[in-house]
Structure formats: structure tokens, C-alpha cells
Write an enzyme that holds these catalytic residues in place. Structure first.
Site, PDB file in Angstrom:
ATOM      1  N   ASP A 184     -16.982  11.174  -8.270  1.00  0.00           N
ATOM      2  CA  ASP A 184     -17.218   9.858  -8.896  1.00  0.00           C
ATOM      3  C   ASP A 184     -18.369   9.108  -8.247  1.00  0.00           C
ATOM      4  OD1 ASP A 184     -15.213  10.115 -10.763  1.00  0.00           O
ATOM      5  OD2 ASP A 184     -13.726   8.993  -9.602  1.00  0.00           O
ATOM      6  N   SER A 209      -6.608  13.563  -7.761  1.00  0.00           N
ATOM      7  CA  SER A 209      -7.393  12.513  -7.121  1.00  0.00           C
ATOM      8  C   SER A 209      -6.750  12.247  -5.761  1.00  0.00           C
ATOM      9  CB  SER A 209      -7.372  11.260  -7.991  1.00  0.00           C
ATOM     10  OG  SER A 209      -7.873  10.184  -7.250  1.00  0.00           O
ATOM     11  N   ARG A 211      -8.772  -0.541   1.755  1.00  0.00           N
ATOM     12  CA  ARG A 211      -9.765  -1.189   0.885  1.00  0.00           C
ATOM     13  C   ARG A 211     -10.346  -2.461   1.483  1.00  0.00           C
ATOM     14  NH1 ARG A 211     -10.532   3.576  -0.467  1.00  0.00           N
ATOM     15  NH2 ARG A 211      -9.674   4.345  -2.405  1.00  0.00           N
ATOM     16  N   ASP A 219      -7.336  -0.119  -6.808  1.00  0.00           N
ATOM     17  CA  ASP A 219      -8.406  -0.179  -5.809  1.00  0.00           C
ATOM     18  C   ASP A 219      -9.556  -1.099  -6.216  1.00  0.00           C
ATOM     19  OD1 ASP A 219      -7.146   1.421  -3.952  1.00  0.00           O
ATOM     20  OD2 ASP A 219      -7.907   3.277  -4.817  1.00  0.00           O
TER      21      ASP A 219
HETATM   22  N1  ARG Z   1      -1.626   4.305  -6.053  1.00  0.00           N
HETATM   23  C1  ARG Z   1      -2.050   4.129  -4.725  1.00  0.00           C
HETATM   24  C2  ARG Z   1      -2.515   2.718  -4.478  1.00  0.00           C
HETATM   25  O1  ARG Z   1      -2.708   1.997  -5.397  1.00  0.00           O
HETATM   26  C3  ARG Z   1      -3.053   5.152  -4.302  1.00  0.00           C
HETATM   27  C4  ARG Z   1      -4.400   5.017  -4.927  1.00  0.00           C
HETATM   28  C5  ARG Z   1      -5.190   6.224  -4.598  1.00  0.00           C
HETATM   29  N2  ARG Z   1      -6.569   6.018  -4.859  1.00  0.00           N
HETATM   30  C6  ARG Z   1      -7.379   6.993  -5.241  1.00  0.00           C
HETATM   31  N3  ARG Z   1      -8.614   6.700  -5.423  1.00  0.00           N
HETATM   32  N4  ARG Z   1      -6.962   8.217  -5.418  1.00  0.00           N
HETATM   33  O2  ARG Z   1      -2.672   2.298  -3.375  1.00  0.00           O
END
Ligand code: ARG
Length: 392
Positions: free
Chosen positions: A16, A176, A95, A124
Site C-alpha cells: 500500500d 494484512s 499510531r 488507523d
Molecule cells: N483492528 C486492529 C485495530 O484497529 C488492527 C488493525 C491492523 N492494522 C492493519 N493495518 N493491518 O487496532
């Protein structure tokens, strides 16, 4: 001619964000990549070279591991916070630390924009952008993955191939994966079927239970004011301590979570998490709190833990409520010092012992044996008054 506008892009080296570098360049921006090391264990040098090959004018790599562990992960540990009672928020915690550091880089580089590679369906994007808005209200934000016309992964791969961007043939293509020192998040692919048992290739840092050693292993963790400082009596810095416990826990199959999660954007998603060190530390931390906290503080703190998890999950790290809750949590941690003994075996962590100089456990009150000083005659009056409001 107008001057080329500069973007600082949160870059991981994955598909990405690699495609995002090119896409932004095609749109006419100068792209500076920002790579944070939060312990994802990826080859940062390789990713840095890739960014430059794609055409980034610069790739900044910054080691945020210590800050991430001490100020984010350990803050969460002290708060005892788990989203939906299960998820240790490893991704969510990373983050704000990345976004905040990125803003510093953007300022230094005199960039006009900051950008991230999050989709429009996840949490995110919210965590990045809320941090941007709070910390740098004037900054302009770009979210290529949310805006571009590449609808599917296949289209993205085709775009990458067309522009000579190397695509790794790894599991990251199927799932992912977001990884840092505090945990690994795995989603997508076959996991999208909530009925489908997580396949073997979703085990990244944790051994499958069946492959874990047949012999249990004991581990001791020492806490000082709620913060882990030693393992098996040996002192470690925060990053090393977490790495050490990740290894031990992972080997024994500890720290896997399989759950359906409520995202902030309103959808449910299937998530696999791995967080071996965190699972050991949460178990140990809870055990020492049971020993040293008075009953009412311990109970009240549970509510705080839950609220705290939502704040972190919802991207509200840099808010007044979060600060206020930290002050409460830190106050509760003043006596959370001592040592916990745990047994790891086939995916399970069991606390087998705890001790603290601030222990509230009084053997002379608890014992059923010799030396009992508990005045049992007081119980009757206590019960009479306790029941009084309910009697007719
Ligand atoms: N669902 C989790 C969260 O919101 C993990 C997100 C994972 N992010 C990713 N880019 N694969 O914290």
C-alpha cells in the site's frame, strides 16, 4: 511554475505505502517517506532503498521503540486496558506515537502535507488523523489509499508492476499484518470467514499449541510502580524486556487472540492478535495488583481500564481525559511493586505465586490454622447491618 508541494508519508515498505509513494509522485508531489521503527522486525534498510528507488526524495527512519514501549505500551499495561476485554491495542497504541513523530519530521522538512496509507474502512486512519488535528491543527492531510481508483488488491499489484515497484510474494499479500513490539495484528484473507479456523500461516510470532514444548517453563517478572523491570531476577531495559518475554511466551504458544471486533467505523471484523509478552505481563500485573491494591481501588480501576481501552482504540490518545485517567492510574501504581511467578505451558499462562513489600495480604487474618487473630464474633453484627436495607 508553482513550487512542488512536499508530503511526508507514513511509510512501511509494504504494498500500500509503496504504491502510495508512486501515486503521490504522479500527482505532482515531492514525497518524503517516514518510517518508524516500533519493533516490526522488518528490514528497514531494504524498505528505505525501495522508497528511494520508487522516487521518494528522502526516507527518514526513526527508532521509536523505547518511547513506544515506555510511554504507550506500559501506560496501557498499568491501566490494565484491553479492548473488548481481549485486544491489547498494540496497533492502536503505535499510531499516535508514529503520527506525533511524523509531525516533527514534517515540520523540520517544511512539508505542506502529511499522508498515511490507511484505508477508509479501518480505525488507523482515525488514529493518525485525530493526532494530526490535535497536534498540528493547520496541517493538510492526504490519504492516497482512501482516495485512489485502485479498488482491489489485484489492481494495486498491477499498478505496482506497471511502475516497476517490487511486490513481495509473502503472507502479507494474503493477510494484512501489522506488527510491532507489543503485538501483531492479522486480518483479511481466509480470516474474513468468522467460522474458518485461523490457518497455520497466521501464526507469526507464536507457536501453535501443538508445537509448543511438552515441558512447562517458569518465568518471574519484577515490577516497580506498575512497570516491569526484570525477568527471572535479571534487569532489562523496556525494549529488551518485551523482546525477551515475546520470545519465551511465543515459544510456549502464549498470547493468541481470535475475536470479532467492533471497529469505530461501525463494522465488525475478524481479528487475530499475537502478543506473548503482553499476555504474560498483563497476567503478572493483575496478580500483583490483587495483592497490593485495596478492594475498592481495584474495583474502581476496572471501569477506568475499560474506558481507557476505548480512548486508545478510538484514536483519542492526546486528549484531556486520557491524561486525567493516566494521573489516576499512576496514583494506583505507587505500590504495585514486587515479583510474580508464572508458568507457561501449551498456550496457557498461569500465575503460581506473587510477593510484594506492599502486600495487603495478612496471613494472621486469612489463616484457618494457628495464629488466627480474626475476631469471628464481629461477623454477626456486620451481617445484621449489611442485610438491614433489604429486610422487611
Ligand atoms: N483492528 C486492529 C485495530 O484497529 C488492527 C488493525 C491492523 N492494522 C492493519 N493495518 N493491518 O487496532
Amino acid at each position: 511554475m508553482a513550487k512542488t508541494e512536499k508530503v511526508v508519508l507514513a511509510y512501511s515498505g509494504g504494498l500500500d505505502t509503496s504504491v502510495a509513494v508512486k501515486w503521490l509522485i504522479e500527482k505532482g508531489y515531492e514525497v518524503i517517506c517516514y518510517m518508524a521503527d516500533v519493533g516490526q522486525g522488518a528490514d528497514t534498510e531494504k524498505s528505505r532503498r525501495r522508497a528511494l528507488e520508487i522516487g521518494a526524495s528522502k526516507c527518514i527512519v526513526e527508532d521509536l521503540r523505547k518511547e513506544f514501549v515506555t510511554e504507550y505500551a506500559f501506560a496501557a499495561l498499568k491501566a490494565g486496558t484491553l479492548y473488548q476485554g481481549k485486544y491489547n491495542l498494540a496497533t492502536a497504541l503505535s499510531r499516535p506515537v508514529i503520527a506525533d513523530a511524523m509531525l516533527d519530521a514534517a515540520k523540520k522538512e517544511k512539508a505542506d502535507y502529511v499522508a498515511h496509507g490507511c484505508t477508509g474502512k479501518g480505525n488507523d486512519q482515525v488514529r493518525f488523523e485525530v493526532t494530526f488535528r490535535i497536534k498540528a491543527p493547520g496541517v493538510k492531510v492526504l490519504a492516497p489509499v482512501r482516495e485512489w481508483e485502485l479498488g482491489t488488491r489485484e489492481e494495486e499489484v498491477a499498478y505496482a508492476k506497471k511502475h516497476g515497484i517490487p511486490v513481495d510474494q509473502t503472507r502479507k499479500k494474503i493477510y494484512s499484518v501489522d506488527r510491532n513490539l507489543w503485538g501483531t495484528s492479522v486480518e483479511g484473507g481466509r480470516l474474513e470467514d468468522p467460522w474458518c479456523e485461523a490457518p497455520a500461516d497466521t501464526y507469526i510470532t507464536v507457536a501453535q499449541t501443538g508445537k509448543a514444548p511438552a515441558k512447562a517453563e517458569y518465568v518471574r517478572v519484577t515490577f516497580k510502580k506498575g512497570v516491569p523491570v526484570a525477568v527471572n531476577g535479571r534487569k532489562y531495559g523496556p525494549v529488551q524486556l518485551v523482546r525477551r518475554l515475546n520470545r519465551i511466551g511465543g515459544k510456549h504458544g502464549v498470547g493468541r487472540v481470535d475475536m470479532i471486533e467492533d471497529r469505530l467505523v461501525g463494522i465488525k471484523s475478524r481479528e487475530i492478535y499475537e502478543a506473548p509478552a503482553s499476555e504474560i505481563l498483563y497476567a503478572a500485573h493483575t496478580a500483583i495488583e490483587e495483592l497490593v491494591l485495596d478492594r475498592e481501588t481495584r474495583r474502581y480501576k476496572k471501569g477506568v481500564s475499560e474506558r481507557y481501552s476505548e480512548i486508545v482504540y478510538y484514536g483519542l490518545w492526546f486528549t484531556p481525559l486520557k491524561k486525567a485517567l493516566d494521573a489516576f492510574v499512576d496514583k494506583t501504581q505507587e505500590n504495585v511493586s514486587g515479583e510474580v511467578k508464572l508458568k507457561l505451558y501449551k498456550g496457557k499462562v498461569a500465575v503460581t505465586g506473587r510477593k510484594s513489600p506492599h502486600s495487603r495480604y495478612k496471613i494472621e487474618l486469612a489463616t484457618y490454622g494457628k495464629g488466627d487473630i480474626f475476631d469471628q464474633s464481629l461477623a454477626r453484627g456486620f451481617i445484621d447491618l449489611w442485610a438491614m436495607p433489604y429486610r422487611r
